[in-house]
Scaffold this motif. Structure first.
Motif, short mmCIF file in Angstrom:
data_model
loop_
_atom_site.label_atom_id
_atom_site.label_comp_id
_atom_site.label_asym_id
_atom_site.label_seq_id
_atom_site.Cartn_x
_atom_site.Cartn_y
_atom_site.Cartn_z
N HIS A 250 2.58 -5.52 9.83
CA HIS A 250 2.89 -4.45 8.86
C HIS A 250 2.47 -3.07 9.37
O HIS A 250 2.60 -2.09 8.65
CB HIS A 250 2.22 -4.74 7.52
CG HIS A 250 2.73 -5.96 6.83
ND1 HIS A 250 3.99 -6.04 6.27
CD2 HIS A 250 2.16 -7.19 6.63
CE1 HIS A 250 4.17 -7.23 5.73
NE2 HIS A 250 3.07 -7.95 5.94
N ARG A 251 1.94 -3.03 10.61
CA ARG A 251 1.53 -1.76 11.24
C ARG A 251 0.61 -0.96 10.29
O ARG A 251 0.79 0.24 10.09
CB ARG A 251 2.75 -0.93 11.63
CG ARG A 251 3.56 -1.57 12.74
CD ARG A 251 4.87 -0.85 13.00
NE ARG A 251 5.82 -1.08 11.92
CZ ARG A 251 6.52 -0.11 11.34
NH1 ARG A 251 6.36 1.15 11.72
NH2 ARG A 251 7.37 -0.39 10.37
N THR A 253 -2.99 0.64 8.75
CA THR A 253 -4.09 1.44 9.29
C THR A 253 -5.33 0.57 9.48
O THR A 253 -6.05 0.69 10.47
CB THR A 253 -4.42 2.61 8.35
OG1 THR A 253 -3.25 3.42 8.19
CG2 THR A 253 -5.56 3.46 8.90
N ASP A 506 1.44 6.92 0.68
CA ASP A 506 0.90 5.72 1.30
C ASP A 506 0.35 4.78 0.23
O ASP A 506 -0.12 5.22 -0.82
CB ASP A 506 -0.21 6.08 2.29
CG ASP A 506 0.32 6.82 3.51
OD1 ASP A 506 1.41 6.46 3.97
OD2 ASP A 506 -0.36 7.75 3.99
N GLU A 530 -2.45 0.88 3.92
CA GLU A 530 -1.33 1.67 4.42
C GLU A 530 -0.35 0.86 5.27
O GLU A 530 -0.09 1.18 6.44
CB GLU A 530 -1.83 2.88 5.22
CG GLU A 530 -2.65 3.86 4.40
CD GLU A 530 -3.09 5.08 5.20
OE1 GLU A 530 -2.54 5.30 6.30
OE2 GLU A 530 -3.98 5.80 4.73
N GLN A 532 3.17 -0.17 6.75
CA GLN A 532 4.35 0.64 7.02
C GLN A 532 5.61 -0.19 6.77
O GLN A 532 5.59 -1.41 6.79
CB GLN A 532 4.34 1.14 8.46
CG GLN A 532 3.09 1.93 8.83
CD GLN A 532 2.88 3.15 7.97
OE1 GLN A 532 3.78 3.99 7.84
NE2 GLN A 532 1.70 3.28 7.38
N GLY A 533 6.71 0.49 6.57
CA GLY A 533 7.97 -0.20 6.34
C GLY A 533 8.25 -0.37 4.86
O GLY A 533 7.58 0.21 3.99
N TYR A 536 5.31 -3.21 1.06
CA TYR A 536 3.98 -2.66 0.86
C TYR A 536 3.31 -3.20 -0.41
O TYR A 536 2.15 -2.92 -0.67
CB TYR A 536 4.00 -1.13 0.81
CG TYR A 536 4.96 -0.55 -0.21
CD1 TYR A 536 4.59 -0.40 -1.54
CD2 TYR A 536 6.24 -0.14 0.16
CE1 TYR A 536 5.45 0.13 -2.48
CE2 TYR A 536 7.12 0.40 -0.76
CZ TYR A 536 6.73 0.53 -2.08
OH TYR A 536 7.61 1.05 -3.00
#
Length: 582
Positions: A250-251, A253, A506, A530, A532-533, A536
């Motif tokens: 999910h890239r 943080t 975010d 956080e 990404q995509g 979430y």
């Protein structure tokens, strides 16, 4: 005549001088004797002290081995291994012309991985008596240096900390610096307990530094102590692997996971991503070394809703079978809009949690006072240090205001305006799962079972846990948290990250849950910060991690399944079909 008189006087003057000289000598000897008697017999302490200062020495009784850190089953997580330090005596090097052996110095530079000029620069000052050339070299390198036989280059034993599990336990166990002092995690928080204290002996030495008399022990050496943690390394490794995979996919943080034993308050697993390898100090960075499970705080979003439902039950706003009117699916409070994704109409309290209705939560919370809501949160351990002694632990934030606006009270009911750590949220769900009883959390394995405190009425806690099972069932927001063979309960959460002046774009995806519902043993929280995509929501990014880790933990800890699988239902049907009816 005068000449004869003069001759008679001279012997008398010589005799007087003789007596005077003899008297002076006697007085001098008497004075010396008196002084010597005074010093040696009457008052000898000062000279004895002066003598002792020149001959008495304190020597350390070496005992420097650092204690081990182990998991609950005795698996080693941090150990000390023997290594050598390479040091030089520049004065000896120059006195014995050691620098003339150019090939040996070149070989030393190559084996240490240091440029030759840099190495020689360290030993240029002939007045110095000690300088490190390199710390913590392996026994093989030390043996090679020993065979070089360079005058003025010496070896001294020391220890290096080794972490067999690497990045899996890096945040929890922490690490030491090159001198063996803890600087992160358990290594730092319990540094005194892990460190040995050398003893001290008094000896008398001669002018050449040789011991000529042992005067006994001044202080006893204290052995280093081992630490046995509550975590299960098998579960810890599983949790880290699953969390890291989700973090990378999910890239995100960062990501954190905490698992607690409901019945004891012990931490079974605590992992974070990104991590680092504590065996490679070159990877050490402050942002990587932080144990985010206890240092970072988040707004919990909808994962706070079960606690607000408990508050409503306690204060008589609703009962377990009440219906809550959420029509028309939205409302305005103080110029702000609060809404559900659609109008759910009149729904039960269980459905409020199952469908994560903000309107339902607001309807209940507005019938309570802010003080009642905050009292419940405090009893669940929010805004309070857990007392585990972990480095950098945050207490979170529970708002304290003299006057509350309607929108502030409304948003509190669905998890905004309050911040918690993943550990605190896991503790809250452990309290729910344990029938409202709170046990003190622990990362160090206890020798005696802890004493719990009943902070929530048991029937209210049991009612809410039963409701949370529906969240994981079809129609709920966390179907991906379901585990075949086990009854599971939990709550998803998706909250926007606060920025200056409001909220940004975010998100934080959370899932908090317990298993097995019939007799809860484990509580777990997963936080994906956080992601990404397009994915979430907590039910999409955090719930699958919960299912994978909780499923493995239940099996590893040999906890019996409490729900029949589809295959078992089919088998039961086949058996029923062949049993004759009476």
């Amino acid at each position: 005549m005068s000449w004869r008189k003069k001759q008679k006087k001279e012997p008398m003057m010589a005799r007087g001088r003789f007596y005077f000289t003899c008297g002076a000598i006697v007085l001098a000897f008497v004075a010396l004797f008196a002084r010597a008697a005074w010093i040696q017999v009457i008052s000898p302490d000062r000279l004895r002290l002066e003598g002792d200062l020149r001959s008495l020495r304190s020597t350390a009784v070496s005992n420097t081995s650092r204690g081990m850190i182990m998991d609950r089953n005795g698996e080693e997580l941090a150990v000390s291994v023997p290594v050598q330090a390479v040091w030089a005596d520049p004065k000896q090097i120059h006195a014995e012309h050691s620098l003339d052996k150019e090939q040996a110095w070149q070989a030393l530079a190559e084996v240490l991985g240091v440029p030759r000029d840099t190495l020689l620069a360290r030993v240029q000052d002939p007045k110095r008596r000690f300088v490190y050339l390199q710390r913590q070299v392996t026994p093989a390198v030390a043996e090679y240096i020993r065979k070089l036989r360079l005058p003025g280059v010496h070896l001294r034993p020391e220890e290096r900390r080794f972490y067999p599990t690497g990045e899996i336990n890096a945040h929890l166990v922490g690490m030491t610096n090159i001198d063996g002092t803890g600087i992160e995690g358990i290594e730092r928080g319990f540094n005194d307990w892990l460190t040995a204290s050398p003893g001290e002996r008094k000896v008398r030495k001669d002018r050449l530094g040789r011991v000529i008399e042992d005067l006994g022990v001044v202080s006893e050496a204290r052995e280093a102590n081992n630490i046995e943690l509550t975590i299960d390394q098998r579960v810890q490794a599983l949790a880290y692997r699953s969390l890291k995979r989700a973090f990378e996919y999910h890239r995100a943080t960062s990501a954190s996971l905490v698992m607690l034993d409901v019945k004891t308050g012990e931490v079974i697993a605590m992992v974070n991503a990104p991590s680092f390898n504590p065996n490679n100090r070159g990877q050490y960075q402050g942002f990587r070394a932080r144990n985010r499970a206890v240092t970072d705080t988040y707004e919990p979003g909808s994962t706070l809703k079960p606690m607000i439902v408990v508050s409503a039950l306690e204060n008589g706003v609703v009962n377990a079978n009440s219906m809550v009117d959420t029509s028309p699916g939205w409302m305005r409070l103080g110029g702000k809009r609060v809404s559900d994704t659609r109008n759910l109409g009149s729904i039960s309290v269980e459905t409020v949690l199952k469908r994560s209705s903000n309107m339902g939560m607001v309807r209940m919370a507005m019938k309570e006072t802010p003080a009642q809501l905050l009292d419940t949160l405090y009893r669940f351990g929010m805004g309070i240090d857990t007392g585990m002694g972990l480095v950098g632990e945050s207490t979170g934030m529970v708002p304290q205001r003299r006057r509350w606006s309607e929108i502030e009270q409304a948003t509190l009911s669905f998890g905004y305006g309050v911040t918690v750590t993943p550990l605190q949220l896991a503790q809250a769900y452990a309290i729910l799962a344990n029938g409202g009883k709170r046990y003190p959390l622990s990362i160090i394995k206890r020798s005696q079972p802890p004493i719990g405190e009943q902070v929530i009425p048991r029937h209210h806690a049991d009612a809410v846990i039963s409701m949370l099972e529906s969240v994981v069932q079809p129609g709920g927001t966390a179907t991906r948290a379901a585990i075949p063979g086990y009854r599971v309960g939990g709550k998803t959460g998706t909250s926007r990250k606060a920025i200056a002046g409001g909220y940004g774009s975010d998100y934080i995806g959370l899932f908090a849950g317990v298993a097995p519902i019939s007799d809860p043993r484990l509580a777990m929280v997963v936080v994906i910060n956080e992601p990404q995509g397009e994915q979430y929501y907590g039910g999409l990014v955090a719930a699958p991690v919960f299912a994978e880790v909780m499923s493995g933990a239940l099996q590893l800890l040999n906890i019996r399944p409490d729900a029949a699988t589809e295959e078992q239902f089919q088998l039961a049907g086949q058996e029923a079909s062949i049993v004759p009816h009476s």
